[in-house]
Design a protein around this motif. Structure first.
Motif, PDB file in Angstrom:
ATOM      1  N   TYR A  43      -1.971  -5.334  -0.304  1.00 46.79           N
ATOM      2  CA  TYR A  43      -3.169  -4.586   0.113  1.00 46.79           C
ATOM      3  C   TYR A  43      -2.838  -3.624   1.254  1.00 46.79           C
ATOM      4  O   TYR A  43      -3.211  -2.441   1.218  1.00 46.79           O
ATOM      5  N   LEU A  44      -2.136  -4.108   2.261  1.00 45.81           N
ATOM      6  CA  LEU A  44      -1.844  -3.277   3.427  1.00 45.81           C
ATOM      7  C   LEU A  44      -1.028  -2.044   3.061  1.00 45.81           C
ATOM      8  O   LEU A  44      -1.254  -0.953   3.592  1.00 45.81           O
ATOM      9  N   PHE A  45      -0.085  -2.203   2.149  1.00 49.33           N
ATOM     10  CA  PHE A  45       0.794  -1.095   1.823  1.00 49.33           C
ATOM     11  C   PHE A  45       0.210  -0.135   0.791  1.00 49.33           C
ATOM     12  O   PHE A  45       0.860   0.823   0.400  1.00 49.33           O
ATOM     13  N   THR A  46      -1.002  -0.383   0.374  1.00 49.28           N
ATOM     14  CA  THR A  46      -1.685   0.592  -0.490  1.00 49.28           C
ATOM     15  C   THR A  46      -2.955   1.127   0.159  1.00 49.28           C
ATOM     16  O   THR A  46      -3.664   1.934  -0.456  1.00 49.28           O
ATOM     17  N   HIS A  47      -3.246   0.702   1.397  1.00 46.36           N
ATOM     18  CA  HIS A  47      -4.498   1.120   2.020  1.00 46.36           C
ATOM     19  C   HIS A  47      -4.340   1.662   3.441  1.00 46.36           C
ATOM     20  O   HIS A  47      -5.184   2.440   3.888  1.00 46.36           O
ATOM     21  N   LEU A  48      -3.295   1.262   4.148  1.00 44.36           N
ATOM     22  CA  LEU A  48      -3.187   1.656   5.550  1.00 44.36           C
ATOM     23  C   LEU A  48      -2.349   2.916   5.717  1.00 44.36           C
ATOM     24  O   LEU A  48      -1.602   3.319   4.820  1.00 44.36           O
ATOM     25  N   SER A  49      -2.449   3.507   6.885  1.00 41.25           N
ATOM     26  CA  SER A  49      -1.728   4.751   7.159  1.00 41.25           C
ATOM     27  C   SER A  49      -0.229   4.499   7.273  1.00 41.25           C
ATOM     28  O   SER A  49       0.217   3.368   7.500  1.00 41.25           O
ATOM     29  N   GLU A  50       0.546   5.565   7.174  1.00 42.79           N
ATOM     30  CA  GLU A  50       1.997   5.434   7.190  1.00 42.79           C
ATOM     31  C   GLU A  50       2.540   4.857   8.503  1.00 42.79           C
ATOM     32  O   GLU A  50       3.472   4.057   8.483  1.00 42.79           O
ATOM     33  N   PRO A  51       2.012   5.230   9.686  1.00 43.54           N
ATOM     34  CA  PRO A  51       2.511   4.609  10.921  1.00 43.54           C
ATOM     35  C   PRO A  51       2.343   3.092  10.923  1.00 43.54           C
ATOM     36  O   PRO A  51       3.248   2.367  11.363  1.00 43.54           O
ATOM     37  N   VAL A  52       1.201   2.617  10.428  1.00 43.23           N
ATOM     38  CA  VAL A  52       0.983   1.167  10.362  1.00 43.23           C
ATOM     39  C   VAL A  52       1.928   0.547   9.340  1.00 43.23           C
ATOM     40  O   VAL A  52       2.495  -0.533   9.552  1.00 43.23           O
ATOM     41  N   GLN A  53       2.110   1.251   8.234  1.00 37.71           N
ATOM     42  CA  GLN A  53       3.037   0.763   7.219  1.00 37.71           C
ATOM     43  C   GLN A  53       4.446   0.612   7.789  1.00 37.71           C
ATOM     44  O   GLN A  53       5.134  -0.369   7.520  1.00 37.71           O
ATOM     45  N   ARG A  54       4.874   1.587   8.575  1.00 40.27           N
ATOM     46  CA  ARG A  54       6.219   1.529   9.158  1.00 40.27           C
ATOM     47  C   ARG A  54       6.365   0.336  10.092  1.00 40.27           C
ATOM     48  O   ARG A  54       7.394  -0.341  10.109  1.00 40.27           O
TER      49      ARG A  54
END
Length: 526
Positions: free
Chosen positions: A187-198
């Motif tokens: 869920y997080l890696f399809t919904h959150l922004s790229e900085p949060v993903q990193r």
């Protein structure tokens, strides 16, 4: 059935793991992380001194939920040291109820094959040094086998029905946490922004918890080696269907477990897991038909329910990916990402097949005695990253795929023989429990054992605390052989243990590399 898994220990395990992961995320790569390791070790030691079985529960919870044991730096090693130190103290106290028992029958039957494995490991270390393999490689290659020493405290604990129920609840809590963690990462890696993903990616990479790979569009493959345990939970639930499906309460619980575990197995995209699941499924069906003999009508009804749950698990993944808040990224390729994985044309699987003939040549040269730990083999890799580092395109490593080949290369014939002997002893102990009231549990655990040995053929798990830990986890649930009293001379406490195992259960049972961790060479995540 549900009461055997869902209790206070389940929620304590689940909640503690959630808190530990949050703390680990914020403390990663800081001095605070080392403080958390110390606190964990201290708590584990104090708990183990008071109740050794509780220390083992902590060890199993950590093993099941953290893949490589690096949620905190050297976390798995710290827990191991704490439990083993507490066990050693108990051996020095004449009044301790946790002193190691040495019966001539049941425990000897378990100790002998594990003892042979330790001899094989020692031989592999000797051969590695004899052949001049780099000393650091020899140590790092063999260190995961230290986990076998947990056998000593496990055999020192009186595994009553209550203790086994606690063990099952901890197992279910930790495995359930892995299921939820997998879906949360997706869920997080399809919904959150790229900085949060990193930031999330850095945590999961540095703690060696998960491998995240973009497959198609913005859909990621989420692979955790710890997903092995939700697979075991799946087998137990599949077996339980034939015992408890008539109860609405148990029916709902079984369905939730199967849907969650299947969703986890699908998004793991691990072909090795899938092979293990197929083999285990055949074992479950065959065992259930021998033990329960379900009617044709019941078989059709349960098969239909199984298909429905499989469809629901795929729908669950789609729901997680397409959940509208916050706005989902591009997931239009959902229908094709599985077919892409099934294809055998990717670089990872071709590299694996390139490795096999090189391993066969090494085995042919040192078939009986092996080449020792730390043996390096060079093979051609189709991975672009390898091509960038090495102009000849050859990857050189001592960490191999093809687990049974790995054991034969490192330990000679002794390694595979020891594992087969262990599998025979554990499998026989579980088979003897098939026709008990808890037969569903024995069948599920037995299917897990078969899946482990099948998975190991492609991705090494038996040389890793995950596989070794599962072998040790099975010991309390073995049904012992019936023996004459004259053959069972034990110290008084052992009489209690023997009586416990003979009494029918009335209620259904219910970084730098750590010196306890060898990472399977699964560069593509099984």
């Amino acid at each position: 059935m549900l009461d055997q898994f869902l209790g206070k220990a389940f929620w304590v395990t689940y909640g503690t793991l959630a808190v530990a992961y949050i703390a680990g995320f914020f403390a990663i790569n800081t001095s605070v992380a080392y403080a958390l390791t110390g606190i964990t070790a201290l708590i584990t030691f104090v708990v183990s001194v008071r109740r050794l079985e509780f220390g083992l529960l902590i060890a199993f919870a950590e093993l099941i939920a953290t893949s490589h044991g690096h949620l905190f730096p050297y976390g798995r090693m710290a827990i191991f040291a704490a439990v083993m130190l507490a066990w050693g103290i108990h051996q020095l106290l004449p009044s301790s109820r946790y002193r190691l028992l040495k019966p001539v029958s049941r425990f000897g039957e378990i100790l002998m094959p594990f003892g042979l494995l330790l001899v094989a490991v020692a031989w592999g270390i000797f051969m590695g040094l004899r052949f001049g393999n780099e000393q650091g490689n020899v140590i790092n290659d063999a260190n995961g086998y230290l986990y076998i020493l947990y056998l000593l405290p496990i055999l020192s604990v009186e595994w009553t029905s209550a203790a086994k129920r606690l063990l099952l609840q901890v197992f279910a809590g930790a495995a359930g946490f892995v299921i939820d963690l997998t879906l949360l990462i997706l869920y997080l890696f399809t919904h959150l922004s790229e900085p949060v993903q990193r930031a999330m990616y850095t945590f999961f990479r540095d703690a060696r918890i998960a491998e995240l790979t973009r497959v198609v569009d913005d859909i990621f493959r989420v692979f955790l080696q710890a997903q092995f345990f939700p697979m075991i939970l799946l087998f137990i639930a599949l077996s339980a269907i034939f015992w408890f499906w008539k109860s609405r309460r148990d029916q709902n619980a079984i369905a939730i477990v199967i849907i969650g575990a299947l969703s986890t197995m699908i998004i793991s995209m691990s072909r090795s897991f899938w092979v293990g699941m197929i083999v285990a499924f055949v074992v479950i069906i065959g065992s259930v038909f021998v033990v329960k003999r379900p009617s044709i009508k019941e078989s059709i009804r349960l098969s239909s329910a199984g298909v429905l749950m499989l469809v629901t698990s795929v729908a669950t993944l789609w729901f997680v990916l397409a959940f509208p808040f916050p706005q989902a990224r591009n997931v239009s390729g959902f229908g094709s990402f599985l077919s892409d994985r099934v294809s055998s044309s990717d670089a990872a699987i071709s590299s694996r097949w390139n490795l096999l003939p090189e391993m066969n040549r090494e085995i042919a040269e040192h078939t009986i005695f092996g080449s020792g730990f730390g043996t390096i083999i060079a093979f051609e890799s189709d991975d672009p990253r390898v091509r960038e580092m090495y102009p000849d395109g050859k990857w050189r490593t001592y960490a191999f795929e093809w687990g049974w080949h790995d054991a034969l290369i490192k330990m000679g014939i002794l390694g595979p023989l020891a594992f087969l002997w262990i599998g025979y002893v554990l499998g026989a102990g579980l088979l003897r429990g098939f026709k008990k009231e808890t037969g569903w549990l024995s069948i599920g655990l037995f299917a897990g054992l078969i899946a482990l040995y099948a998975t190991h053929a492609f991705s090494p798990y038996l040389n890793h605390p995950i596989g070794l830990g599962y072998l040790l986890f099975l010991i309390p649930f073995l049904t012992p052989k019936t023996q004459k009293a004259s053959e069972e001379a034990m110290v008084p406490v052992a009489d209690i243990i023997r009586a416990e195992f003979r009494t029918p259960v009335q209620t259904p049972v219910s970084s730098s590399v750590s010196s306890l961790q060898v990472e399977p060479s699964d560069s593509e995540g099984a």
